[in-house]
Design a protein around this motif. Sequence first.
Motif, mmCIF file in Angstrom:
data_model
loop_
_atom_site.group_PDB
_atom_site.id
_atom_site.type_symbol
_atom_site.label_atom_id
_atom_site.label_comp_id
_atom_site.label_asym_id
_atom_site.label_seq_id
_atom_site.Cartn_x
_atom_site.Cartn_y
_atom_site.Cartn_z
ATOM 1 N N TRP A 57 0.888 -1.163 0.000
ATOM 2 C CA TRP A 57 0.000 0.000 0.000
ATOM 3 C C TRP A 57 0.920 1.206 0.000
ATOM 4 N N VAL A 58 0.781 2.065 -0.987
ATOM 5 C CA VAL A 58 1.666 3.229 -1.086
ATOM 6 C C VAL A 58 0.849 4.498 -1.301
ATOM 7 N N SER A 59 1.452 5.616 -0.928
ATOM 8 C CA SER A 59 0.816 6.906 -1.169
ATOM 9 C C SER A 59 1.053 7.316 -2.621
ATOM 10 N N LEU A 60 0.335 8.312 -3.049
ATOM 11 C CA LEU A 60 0.466 8.818 -4.420
ATOM 12 C C LEU A 60 1.904 9.228 -4.721
ATOM 13 N N VAL A 61 2.573 9.885 -3.783
ATOM 14 C CA VAL A 61 3.942 10.353 -4.026
ATOM 15 C C VAL A 61 4.964 9.217 -4.032
ATOM 16 N N GLU A 62 4.612 8.047 -3.487
ATOM 17 C CA GLU A 62 5.522 6.900 -3.476
ATOM 18 C C GLU A 62 5.471 6.060 -4.754
ATOM 19 N N ILE A 63 4.453 6.262 -5.572
ATOM 20 C CA ILE A 63 4.278 5.433 -6.765
ATOM 21 C C ILE A 63 5.504 5.438 -7.682
ATOM 22 N N PRO A 64 6.152 6.587 -7.945
ATOM 23 C CA PRO A 64 7.322 6.553 -8.836
ATOM 24 C C PRO A 64 8.462 5.651 -8.351
ATOM 25 N N ARG A 65 8.518 5.384 -7.073
ATOM 26 C CA ARG A 65 9.531 4.461 -6.542
ATOM 27 C C ARG A 65 9.298 3.047 -7.079
ATOM 28 N N TYR A 66 8.040 2.694 -7.281
ATOM 29 C CA TYR A 66 7.672 1.370 -7.765
ATOM 30 C C TYR A 66 7.484 1.323 -9.276
ATOM 31 N N ILE A 67 7.071 2.443 -9.853
ATOM 32 C CA ILE A 67 6.825 2.511 -11.298
ATOM 33 C C ILE A 67 7.520 3.766 -11.829
ATOM 34 N N PRO A 68 8.849 3.710 -11.975
ATOM 35 C CA PRO A 68 9.613 4.909 -12.344
ATOM 36 C C PRO A 68 9.305 5.464 -13.730
ATOM 37 N N TYR A 69 8.778 4.650 -14.638
ATOM 38 C CA TYR A 69 8.466 5.108 -15.990
ATOM 39 C C TYR A 69 7.085 5.757 -16.073
ATOM 40 N N GLY A 70 6.360 5.799 -14.954
ATOM 41 C CA GLY A 70 5.049 6.458 -14.911
ATOM 42 C C GLY A 70 3.901 5.508 -15.132
ATOM 43 N N LEU A 71 2.752 5.926 -14.659
ATOM 44 C CA LEU A 71 1.525 5.144 -14.809
ATOM 45 C C LEU A 71 0.848 5.436 -16.137
ATOM 46 N N PHE A 72 0.016 4.527 -16.575
ATOM 47 C CA PHE A 72 -0.871 4.721 -17.713
ATOM 48 C C PHE A 72 -1.692 5.979 -17.396
ATOM 49 N N LYS A 73 -1.737 6.924 -18.310
ATOM 50 C CA LYS A 73 -2.330 8.250 -18.036
ATOM 51 C C LYS A 73 -3.741 8.203 -17.434
ATOM 52 N N PRO A 74 -4.659 7.363 -17.943
ATOM 53 C CA PRO A 74 -5.983 7.315 -17.316
ATOM 54 C C PRO A 74 -5.929 6.844 -15.851
ATOM 55 N N VAL A 75 -5.006 5.953 -15.535
ATOM 56 C CA VAL A 75 -4.849 5.500 -14.152
ATOM 57 C C VAL A 75 -4.309 6.643 -13.300
ATOM 58 N N GLN A 76 -3.322 7.359 -13.808
ATOM 59 C CA GLN A 76 -2.757 8.494 -13.068
ATOM 60 C C GLN A 76 -3.816 9.561 -12.796
ATOM 61 N N ARG A 77 -4.630 9.864 -13.806
ATOM 62 C CA ARG A 77 -5.695 10.875 -13.609
ATOM 63 C C ARG A 77 -6.691 10.422 -12.545
ATOM 64 N N TYR A 78 -7.066 9.143 -12.586
ATOM 65 C CA TYR A 78 -7.998 8.613 -11.589
ATOM 66 C C TYR A 78 -7.403 8.721 -10.193
ATOM 67 N N LEU A 79 -6.165 8.279 -10.033
ATOM 68 C CA LEU A 79 -5.526 8.327 -8.713
ATOM 69 C C LEU A 79 -5.334 9.764 -8.231
ATOM 70 N N ASP A 80 -4.950 10.654 -9.133
ATOM 71 C CA ASP A 80 -4.804 12.074 -8.744
ATOM 72 C C ASP A 80 -6.098 12.596 -8.154
ATOM 73 N N ALA A 81 -7.211 12.295 -8.800
ATOM 74 C CA ALA A 81 -8.511 12.784 -8.319
ATOM 75 C C ALA A 81 -8.950 12.062 -7.050
ATOM 76 N N ALA A 82 -8.819 10.757 -7.026
ATOM 77 C CA ALA A 82 -9.318 9.953 -5.895
ATOM 78 C C ALA A 82 -8.496 10.142 -4.631
ATOM 79 N N LEU A 83 -7.180 10.251 -4.771
ATOM 80 C CA LEU A 83 -6.327 10.310 -3.591
ATOM 81 C C LEU A 83 -6.049 11.716 -3.089
ATOM 82 N N ARG A 84 -6.347 12.707 -3.887
ATOM 83 C CA ARG A 84 -6.121 14.085 -3.435
ATOM 84 C C ARG A 84 -7.394 14.744 -2.942
ATOM 85 N N SER A 85 -8.525 14.035 -3.073
ATOM 86 C CA SER A 85 -9.788 14.642 -2.643
ATOM 87 C C SER A 85 -10.069 14.344 -1.191
#
Length: 85
Positions: A57-85
Motif C-alpha cells: 500500500w503506497v501513497s500517491l507520491v511513493e508510486i514513482p519508486r515502484y513505477i519509475p516510468y510512470g503510470l498509464f495516463k488514465p490511471v494516473q488521472r484517476y488516482l490524482d482525483a481519488a487520492l487528493r480529494s
Amino acid sequence: MDSRETMEEAGLDVVAVAPLGERIHPITGRQVSYTACEVAGGTAHVADVDEVAEVAWVSLVEIPRYIPYGLFKPVQRYLDAALRS
C-alpha cells in the motif's frame, strides 16, 4: 485481473468501481485492462508467488519508486482525483 484473480493472487476481495482503460503494456507487450476497485474484504499479501512478487500500500507520491516510468495516463488521472480529494 478480475475479483477472483485479485483474491487468488493478492488476498483481496474487490468490487469493480470504474473501468479506466486498456492498452498494450509498453514493457511486456501484453494486453492490459485497468479497473478502479474498492476493497470489500481480505488481507493484502502475496497469495500466489508465481504471479505476484510483492504487495504494498503506497501513497500517491511513493508510486514513482515502484513505477519509475510512470503510470498509464488514465490511471494516473484517476488516482490524482481519488487520492487528493
